[in-house]
Scaffold this motif. Structure first.
Motif, PDB file in Angstrom:
ATOM      1  N   ARG A  88     144.946  72.775  35.055  1.00  0.00           N
ATOM      2  CA  ARG A  88     145.248  71.924  36.218  1.00  0.00           C
ATOM      3  C   ARG A  88     144.337  72.242  37.393  1.00  0.00           C
ATOM      4  NH1 ARG A  88     151.444  72.574  35.513  1.00  0.00           N
ATOM      5  NH2 ARG A  88     151.041  74.390  36.789  1.00  0.00           N
ATOM      6  N   ARG A  89     144.026  73.518  37.578  1.00  0.00           N
ATOM      7  CA  ARG A  89     143.176  73.887  38.717  1.00  0.00           C
ATOM      8  C   ARG A  89     141.798  73.264  38.594  1.00  0.00           C
ATOM      9  NH1 ARG A  89     142.886  80.059  39.666  1.00  0.00           N
ATOM     10  NH2 ARG A  89     142.588  80.053  37.418  1.00  0.00           N
ATOM     11  N   SER A  90     141.279  73.173  37.382  1.00  0.00           N
ATOM     12  CA  SER A  90     139.967  72.556  37.178  1.00  0.00           C
ATOM     13  C   SER A  90     139.998  71.068  37.518  1.00  0.00           C
ATOM     14  CB  SER A  90     139.512  72.749  35.721  1.00  0.00           C
ATOM     15  OG  SER A  90     139.364  74.113  35.414  1.00  0.00           O
ATOM     16  N   HIS A  91     141.069  70.397  37.096  1.00  0.00           N
ATOM     17  CA  HIS A  91     141.201  68.971  37.409  1.00  0.00           C
ATOM     18  C   HIS A  91     141.353  68.755  38.921  1.00  0.00           C
ATOM     19  CE1 HIS A  91     141.426  67.125  33.394  1.00  0.00           C
ATOM     20  NE2 HIS A  91     141.971  68.269  33.004  1.00  0.00           N
ATOM     21  N   ARG A  92     142.089  69.659  39.567  1.00  0.00           N
ATOM     22  CA  ARG A  92     142.259  69.549  41.014  1.00  0.00           C
ATOM     23  C   ARG A  92     140.921  69.800  41.728  1.00  0.00           C
ATOM     24  NH1 ARG A  92     146.526  72.397  41.368  1.00  0.00           N
ATOM     25  NH2 ARG A  92     145.627  74.397  41.960  1.00  0.00           N
ATOM     26  N   LEU A  93     140.171  70.770  41.233  1.00  0.00           N
ATOM     27  CA  LEU A  93     138.855  71.058  41.808  1.00  0.00           C
ATOM     28  C   LEU A  93     137.941  69.839  41.700  1.00  0.00           C
ATOM     29  CD1 LEU A  93     136.786  73.121  42.951  1.00  0.00           C
ATOM     30  CD2 LEU A  93     136.245  73.730  40.576  1.00  0.00           C
ATOM     31  N   ALA A  94     137.915  69.217  40.526  1.00  0.00           N
ATOM     32  CA  ALA A  94     137.078  68.035  40.322  1.00  0.00           C
ATOM     33  C   ALA A  94     137.502  66.889  41.232  1.00  0.00           C
ATOM     34  CB  ALA A  94     137.135  67.599  38.860  1.00  0.00           C
ATOM     35  N   ALA A  95     138.824  66.690  41.349  1.00  0.00           N
ATOM     36  CA  ALA A  95     139.345  65.589  42.164  1.00  0.00           C
ATOM     37  C   ALA A  95     139.022  65.784  43.646  1.00  0.00           C
ATOM     38  CB  ALA A  95     140.855  65.475  41.966  1.00  0.00           C
ATOM     39  N   ASN A  96     138.945  67.038  44.088  1.00  0.00           N
ATOM     40  CA  ASN A  96     138.633  67.310  45.493  1.00  0.00           C
ATOM     41  C   ASN A  96     137.134  67.338  45.764  1.00  0.00           C
ATOM     42  OD1 ASN A  96     141.331  67.534  46.314  1.00  0.00           O
ATOM     43  ND2 ASN A  96     141.430  69.696  45.724  1.00  0.00           N
ATOM     44  N   LEU A  97     136.367  67.833  44.815  1.00  0.00           N
ATOM     45  CA  LEU A  97     134.920  67.949  45.023  1.00  0.00           C
ATOM     46  C   LEU A  97     134.222  66.592  45.025  1.00  0.00           C
ATOM     47  CD1 LEU A  97     133.625  71.064  43.025  1.00  0.00           C
ATOM     48  CD2 LEU A  97     133.469  70.641  45.485  1.00  0.00           C
ATOM     49  N   ALA A  98     134.681  65.661  44.191  1.00  0.00           N
ATOM     50  CA  ALA A  98     134.005  64.364  44.080  1.00  0.00           C
ATOM     51  C   ALA A  98     133.942  63.631  45.424  1.00  0.00           C
ATOM     52  CB  ALA A  98     134.675  63.505  43.004  1.00  0.00           C
TER      53      ALA A  98
END
Length: 217
Positions: A174-184
């Motif tokens: 989940r942390r990876s998906h959250r990171l991607a969603a915030n970085l984009a």
């Protein structure tokens, strides 16, 4: 044609069997002989298709890269903003790799192996081309001064997310998906803000650093 289909079927059988054994016995304890026996393929035939377990991991990693592009490219649409295009690439990459999280470390090792350098360059080129399409189709367009180098910078960010995912132990990563969603969207905002002198100066420094590394390499 029939021989080619049979050959591809055998390759796929060996890969699927290896994945099953890697999951149940662990990568280190699984041998090529065990893979061949489980797949009901002669050991010699198994070695004909794959010289080692590392070759099996490499084939899986390469196929996942192709699958990622097939999943991401239709989501990159003319008129989307850059953040939407980036999120499509980042998220589809994580989704593609999700079933194989246990092999993430081996993917990294394969990607960095010296004897894989040529294959890695091909995969990198295809991935950067995907980001180039994301940049070219984005609206508004990034500033001209950044446009040519931006795809490679975005690819480096994507690799950073992948590295984070490899060591992410949160449920479903989940942390990876959250990171991607915030970085984009954050990266998209930085690109637009690069029209301002202070932000442009920072991004130009990053671009110059990238060019220097590329030139030295």
């Amino acid at each position: 044609m029939a021989a080619t289909a049979k050959s591809e079927q055998t390759r796929r059988l060996l890969i699927d069997t290896a994945l099953r054994l890697f999951a149940s016995q662990g990568y280190e304890k699984t041998t090529m002989r065990a893979i061949a026996l489980e797949a009901d393929v002669s050991v010699g035939n198994a070695y004909y298709y794959f010289r080692s377990k590392d070759d099996l991991i490499h084939e899986l990693y390469r196929s996942l890269q192709d699958e990622h592009r097939s999943l991401a490219l239709p989501q990159i649409r003319e008129g989307h903003n850059l953040g939407e295009n980036l999120l499509a690439i980042f998220s589809s990459g994580l989704t593609t790799m999700e079933p194989y999280h246990a092999f993430g470390v081996h993917f990294l090792r394969d990607a960095m192996a010296p004897h894989r350098r040529d294959d890695a360059a091909v995969g990198r080129g295809k991935s950067i081309a995907m980001f180039r399409q994301a940049v070219a189709s984005a609206r508004p367009q990034p500033p001209v001064a950044l446009r040519s180098d931006l795809p490679e910078l975005l690819w480096l960010m994507h690799m950073g997310i992948t590295f984070f995912w490899v060591y992410d132990r949160s449920p479903g990563q989940r942390r990876s998906h959250r990171l991607a969603a915030n970085l984009a969207p954050l990266m998209a905002k930085l690109v637009i803000l690069s029209r301002l002198p202070v932000v442009r100066s920072i991004l130009e420094d990053v671009v110059h650093l990238l060019r220097g590394v590329r030139r030295d390499g």
